[in-house]
Design an enzyme around this catalytic site. Sequence first.
Site, mmCIF file in Angstrom:
data_model
loop_
_atom_site.group_PDB
_atom_site.id
_atom_site.type_symbol
_atom_site.label_atom_id
_atom_site.label_comp_id
_atom_site.label_asym_id
_atom_site.label_seq_id
_atom_site.Cartn_x
_atom_site.Cartn_y
_atom_site.Cartn_z
ATOM 1 N N HIS A 157 0.825 -1.219 0.000
ATOM 2 C CA HIS A 157 0.000 0.000 0.000
ATOM 3 C C HIS A 157 0.859 1.269 0.000
ATOM 4 C CE1 HIS A 157 -3.484 -2.497 1.116
ATOM 5 N NE2 HIS A 157 -2.725 -3.055 2.033
HETATM 6 C C1 BDR Z 1 -2.116 1.036 5.634
HETATM 7 O O1 BDR Z 1 -2.211 0.606 6.986
HETATM 8 C C2 BDR Z 1 -1.002 0.054 7.433
HETATM 9 O O2 BDR Z 1 -1.232 -1.230 7.878
HETATM 10 C C3 BDR Z 1 -0.060 0.041 6.255
HETATM 11 O O3 BDR Z 1 1.259 0.362 6.631
HETATM 12 C C4 BDR Z 1 -0.640 1.065 5.314
HETATM 13 O O4 BDR Z 1 -0.124 2.351 5.569
HETATM 14 C C5 BDR Z 1 -2.935 0.116 4.742
HETATM 15 O O5 BDR Z 1 -4.294 0.153 5.100
#
Ligand code: BDR
Length: 327
Positions: free
Chosen positions: A248
């Site tokens: 992500h």
């Molecule tokens: C986001 O939430 C965190 O778990 C990850 O690092 C990312 O920034 C994804 O939903």
Amino acid sequence: MRQEAGKLVILDTDPGIDDAMALLYLRAVPGIRLHSLTTVFGNADIETTSRNAAFLAARFGLDLPIHVGAAGPLEGERHVPSLKVHGADGLGGTGVASGTPVPRSTVPAWQHIADTISANPGRVSLLAIGPLTNLALALRHRPEIAAQVHEVVVMGGAFGTRGRHGNIRPHAEANFFYDPRAADEVLAASWPVTAVGLDVSADCILSSAQAASMARCFGESGELLWAISRDYADIYRKFDGIDGFCIHDVAAAARLASPELFSVQQAAIGVKTSGNHTGNAYRSADAMRPVQSFCDGVDSDRLISGFIDIVAAFVARDAASERIETT
Ligand code: BDR
Ligand code: CA
């Protein structure tokens, strides 16, 4: 090794496995000049995410100021999930950062963000890949920075593309869920925000074969990314049936470096701050809210291959410069 001139970026981060990958990408990608790191709670508590940021910066050869930020949301208690997707230590339960001291900064993250934007009007790109608490605090203390920042890119939210509305909750993405008030305030401010949400980041999957190849070919950095992502990959296999995992935060970083990989929509955006749908991002009908951008499409093949190629080129450059230094 010096970084090329380019966009001046403050990275606000809660490392975090995909945060670690985003940091390596930002270290490697041409056209980005990392100015500093600010840390926030999220994937783990603030001490842990700050220690991890210091560990990762040193590991990737980044000599940067690190400013510690918020330990919890603007309102209420910090939510601690029972399933710790990033492990108890934020880096996949490996303990790799355990010997690194927590950075100590006298200037808190929000103040560093505001000071840097004001000192460099029109030049600073803010990239936030954790809960948005530090950004909201910067705005609350120094609202004038909204007119001075160059751009704000956030990893957060989900706007319903192909039925995607959430990950930590069916209706909420984790970064917005952890501090919905902050997310709402950041999106309500008159500065140019682009949200890179699950709509696109869930398409950005580093396959097991690609991760294994990076581990084999990319030296210590590849091995580190492999080690920290083993449990993360198991969780994606178990819950999403994916042979690999979503990166992500790399997607959000790529929006800064290669905006042409994305399609965007414009809308006024709000985030629900209470009730059953806390953390939900919605299109707001409030005419007072500024129009912001959110990504609704990505060329994920090019994004993933670009990530691999950029890290490969960086690792090769780094190895060559080490050879020159030792001869
Ligand atoms: C986001 O939430 C965190 O778990 C990850 O690092 C990312 O920034 C994804 O939903
Ligand atoms: Ca993150």
